[in-house]
Design an enzyme around this catalytic site. Structure first.
Site, PDB file in Angstrom:
ATOM      1  N   SER A 143       0.843  -1.184   0.000  1.00  0.00           N
ATOM      2  CA  SER A 143       0.000   0.000   0.000  1.00  0.00           C
ATOM      3  C   SER A 143       0.880   1.237   0.000  1.00  0.00           C
ATOM      4  O   SER A 143       2.023   1.198   0.460  1.00  0.00           O
ATOM      5  CB  SER A 143      -0.906   0.013   1.238  1.00  0.00           C
ATOM      6  OG  SER A 143      -1.523   1.263   1.417  1.00  0.00           O
ATOM      7  N   TYR A 156      -1.667  -1.019  10.102  1.00  0.00           N
ATOM      8  CA  TYR A 156      -1.851  -1.154   8.656  1.00  0.00           C
ATOM      9  C   TYR A 156      -0.588  -0.756   7.909  1.00  0.00           C
ATOM     10  O   TYR A 156      -0.072  -1.516   7.075  1.00  0.00           O
ATOM     11  CB  TYR A 156      -3.030  -0.296   8.197  1.00  0.00           C
ATOM     12  CG  TYR A 156      -3.373  -0.465   6.742  1.00  0.00           C
ATOM     13  CD1 TYR A 156      -4.085  -1.568   6.300  1.00  0.00           C
ATOM     14  CD2 TYR A 156      -2.978   0.488   5.805  1.00  0.00           C
ATOM     15  CE1 TYR A 156      -4.397  -1.732   4.954  1.00  0.00           C
ATOM     16  CE2 TYR A 156      -3.297   0.342   4.465  1.00  0.00           C
ATOM     17  CZ  TYR A 156      -4.004  -0.767   4.038  1.00  0.00           C
ATOM     18  OH  TYR A 156      -4.304  -0.921   2.701  1.00  0.00           O
TER      19      TYR A 156
END
Length: 262
Positions: A143, A156
């Site tokens: 990401s 995350y």
């Protein structure tokens, strides 16, 4: 590797929703067969729809990838079906926006199990198999947040950073055997992951702040087939890596105070 993948076989995790389902549809549109892995009830339905729409074989496998023996179960399923995959797409993931100290221990474990242990185990499982055959492609979903140590997304961003670094290193380790590993680092994708309302997603796509998941997936598959080490979508996302890197502490603290301290 040629873009012609008709008749080949891909293993896709997180295959019954979001970008994972887009990967399945994109691959199926190119004639690629699918092992679709998910822990969602809709898996069988989507596997059937893709099989009927694109005329490719689909093999749905319901599996909790956070389980310690998940990779072994995937291997057992593939072997029981006498399948030899050509591609692995580690897409399954979770997201939350919350202070780490307020995050339940079970949720923290889920981030580690899904983004670290599962990605590592499945990548190694198929890297070994692909190496023996002298060919294969792995795509691991990282990401843009892997460059963004921001308050609220500690688990995350940290686990996605692991995926990127792990994938780059594994790419160099297995490249001589004909296998490549691509780290995809999406940013600004119009999915439901971040809870953005539909009308705002449409607006953001129209002004090119966000990319549709279909377009992202199409480009990511092309990069994977070419054996690229990394794929970042869009110039704005590439620029933001530099911008976030020089962001002063007071800006990061404003994110915490305005969005998290409620």
């Amino acid at each position: 590797m040629s873009k012609n993948i008709k008749g080949m076989l891909a293993v896709v995790t997180g295959a019954s929703s979001g970008i994972g389902l887009c990967f399945c549809r994109e691959l199926a549109s190119r004639g690629c067969r699918l092992v679709m892995i998910s822990n969602q009830e809709e898996l069988d339905s989507y596997a059937r729809k893709i099989r009927e729409e694109y005329g490719v074989e689909t093999y749905p496998f319901f599996c909790d990838l956070t389980a310690p023996d998940a990779a072994d179960r995937v291997a057992a399923f593939v072997d029981a079906e006498r399948l030899e995959p050509d591609f692995l797409i580690n897409n399954a993931g979770i997201f939350s926006f919350r202070l780490l100290e307020e995050t339940a221990p079970e949720r923290i474990d889920c981030f580690i199990d899904l983004h670290v242990r599962s990605v590592t185990a499945l990548s190694l499982l198929f890297a070994r198999r692909f190496s023996k055959r002298g060919r294969g492609r792995i795509l691991n979903m990282s990401s843009m947040s892997c460059w963004m140590p921001m308050p609220g997304i500690a688990m995350y961003s940290a686990t996605k950073a692991y995926i990127r670094v792990f994938s780059r290193a594994l790419h160099y380790e297995v490249r001589d055997s004909g296998v490549t590993v691509t780290a995809a680092c999406p940013g600004g994708i119009a999915t439901d992951l971040f809870g953005l309302p539909e009308h705002l997603k449409r607006l953001a796509v129209n002004i090119r702040v966000l990319m549709t998941p279909e377009r992202f997936v199409r480009k990511a598959v092309d990069r994977m087939l070419k054996g690229k080490k990394q794929y970042i979508n869009g110039w704005l996302n590439r620029f933001s890596i530099f911008f976030v890197g020089i962001m002063p502490t007071w800006v990061r603290m404003q994110v915490k105070h305005r969005l998290l301290d409620k």
